[in-house]
Motif scaffolding. Sequence first.
Motif, PDB file in Angstrom:
ATOM      1  N   ARG A   1     -19.824  13.702  -5.316  1.00 54.79           N
ATOM      2  CA  ARG A   1     -19.967  12.927  -4.079  1.00 54.79           C
ATOM      3  C   ARG A   1     -20.425  13.845  -2.955  1.00 54.79           C
ATOM      4  N   PRO A   2     -21.453  13.439  -2.210  1.00 54.36           N
ATOM      5  CA  PRO A   2     -21.901  14.268  -1.084  1.00 54.36           C
ATOM      6  C   PRO A   2     -20.759  14.579  -0.141  1.00 54.36           C
ATOM      7  N   THR A   3     -20.645  15.822   0.301  1.00 55.41           N
ATOM      8  CA  THR A   3     -19.566  16.191   1.197  1.00 55.41           C
ATOM      9  C   THR A   3     -19.691  15.427   2.499  1.00 55.41           C
TER      10      THR A   3
ATOM     11  N   ALA B   1     -21.195  19.105  -2.562  1.00 54.47           N
ATOM     12  CA  ALA B   1     -20.674  17.952  -3.287  1.00 54.47           C
ATOM     13  C   ALA B   1     -19.194  18.135  -3.583  1.00 54.47           C
ATOM     14  N   ARG B   2     -18.498  17.010  -3.638  1.00 57.27           N
ATOM     15  CA  ARG B   2     -17.074  16.991  -3.975  1.00 57.27           C
ATOM     16  C   ARG B   2     -16.902  16.237  -5.278  1.00 57.27           C
ATOM     17  N   ALA B   3     -16.111  16.795  -6.193  1.00 59.67           N
ATOM     18  CA  ALA B   3     -15.944  16.204  -7.515  1.00 59.67           C
ATOM     19  C   ALA B   3     -14.824  15.170  -7.528  1.00 59.67           C
ATOM     20  N   VAL B   4     -15.083  14.073  -8.228  1.00 61.00           N
ATOM     21  CA  VAL B   4     -14.064  13.069  -8.536  1.00 61.00           C
ATOM     22  C   VAL B   4     -14.118  12.878 -10.041  1.00 61.00           C
ATOM     23  N   VAL B   5     -13.018  13.182 -10.740  1.00 63.43           N
ATOM     24  CA  VAL B   5     -12.997  13.184 -12.201  1.00 63.43           C
ATOM     25  C   VAL B   5     -12.108  12.050 -12.701  1.00 63.43           C
TER      26      VAL B   5
ATOM     27  N   CYS C   1     -18.110   5.875  -9.858  1.00 65.22           N
ATOM     28  CA  CYS C   1     -18.993   6.607  -8.953  1.00 65.22           C
ATOM     29  C   CYS C   1     -19.724   5.617  -8.053  1.00 65.22           C
ATOM     30  N   SER C   2     -19.908   5.994  -6.797  1.00 66.94           N
ATOM     31  CA  SER C   2     -20.643   5.148  -5.870  1.00 66.94           C
ATOM     32  C   SER C   2     -22.144   5.362  -6.062  1.00 66.94           C
ATOM     33  N   SER C   3     -22.932   4.550  -5.386  1.00 64.96           N
ATOM     34  CA  SER C   3     -24.387   4.638  -5.531  1.00 64.96           C
ATOM     35  C   SER C   3     -24.939   5.946  -4.987  1.00 64.96           C
ATOM     36  N   ASP C   4     -24.203   6.606  -4.088  1.00 66.51           N
ATOM     37  CA  ASP C   4     -24.654   7.883  -3.527  1.00 66.51           C
ATOM     38  C   ASP C   4     -24.215   9.079  -4.364  1.00 66.51           C
ATOM     39  N   ASP C   5     -23.370   8.838  -5.361  1.00 61.60           N
ATOM     40  CA  ASP C   5     -22.862   9.931  -6.188  1.00 61.60           C
ATOM     41  C   ASP C   5     -23.828  10.259  -7.315  1.00 61.60           C
ATOM     42  N   THR C   6     -23.667  11.458  -7.847  1.00 58.16           N
ATOM     43  CA  THR C   6     -24.326  11.830  -9.092  1.00 58.16           C
ATOM     44  C   THR C   6     -23.282  11.767 -10.193  1.00 58.16           C
ATOM     45  N   ALA C   7     -23.506  10.931 -11.190  1.00 62.63           N
ATOM     46  CA  ALA C   7     -22.534  10.717 -12.262  1.00 62.63           C
ATOM     47  C   ALA C   7     -22.884  11.567 -13.471  1.00 62.63           C
ATOM     48  N   LEU C   8     -21.914  12.294 -13.989  1.00 63.34           N
ATOM     49  CA  LEU C   8     -22.078  13.111 -15.196  1.00 63.34           C
ATOM     50  C   LEU C   8     -21.043  12.667 -16.217  1.00 63.34           C
ATOM     51  N   HIS C   9     -21.502  12.365 -17.424  1.00 63.20           N
ATOM     52  CA  HIS C   9     -20.586  11.922 -18.476  1.00 63.20           C
ATOM     53  C   HIS C   9     -20.486  12.998 -19.547  1.00 63.20           C
ATOM     54  N   TYR C  10     -19.258  13.346 -19.901  1.00 66.43           N
ATOM     55  CA  TYR C  10     -19.006  14.340 -20.935  1.00 66.43           C
ATOM     56  C   TYR C  10     -18.159  13.694 -22.033  1.00 66.43           C
ATOM     57  N   THR C  11     -18.633  13.798 -23.277  1.00 71.95           N
ATOM     58  CA  THR C  11     -17.920  13.188 -24.388  1.00 71.95           C
ATOM     59  C   THR C  11     -16.657  13.953 -24.757  1.00 71.95           C
ATOM     60  N   GLY C  12     -16.564  15.228 -24.302  1.00 74.71           N
ATOM     61  CA  GLY C  12     -15.346  16.009 -24.535  1.00 74.71           C
ATOM     62  C   GLY C  12     -15.229  16.524 -25.955  1.00 74.71           C
TER      63      GLY C  12
END
Length: 211
Positions: free
Chosen positions: A205-207, A172-176, A185-196
Amino acid sequence: MTTTPTGGTPEYDPFNAPAPLPPMPEVGPPTPFPKPRPLSVPAKVSIVLGVVAALGLGSLAAWGISQSSRYSKVEAGKCLYLTDEAGGNQSYTTASCTSSRATFRIDEVRTGSSGCRDSDYIQFELYGSSSSKKAQKTLCLALNVETGDCLRDVVHETRIAKVRCTDISAEARAVVTRGSSESACSSDDTALHYTGPPERTVCLRPTGENI
């Protein structure tokens, strides 16, 4: 072979002749052990990404129970990586956030056993000793990545690592993006939310896509 006193060959004595050796059984070549058909690289990647998509990395919040006595050394903003220990426990090692080994960032340190503000965090509990049954602190761990970082073993908290995006093991490739921007995030991505802080959204994103 013995000889007679005159140097000739002794006559054959059927009564003193050695018994013939039993014939050796005929043995064919060993039967080879059937080997499973090797998976092609695209098949392996598809399996890995299928696991990532199925889990959604939601299991991150359930990772990590440590019996480390070093909990006083950690604080928000520090980075670390996790390793497996004997007995099924895990331990952490702090590292510079710019190090390729630093796979997690501590966004928050909570007292006792406590949930984090977002379900995408890894809740890593710290105990004062191996006999302690009550957690001293809980670390809320987020992936320590920047846009363009590629990862392998993304569903294994102790084996996840940053690798070159051209590495065959990259999954996977990260997009922040800053803020709560899951729409990035696209439908194929795994989305992670961090409140910080800072609040941010990480799209895994899949490589092979947009690299």
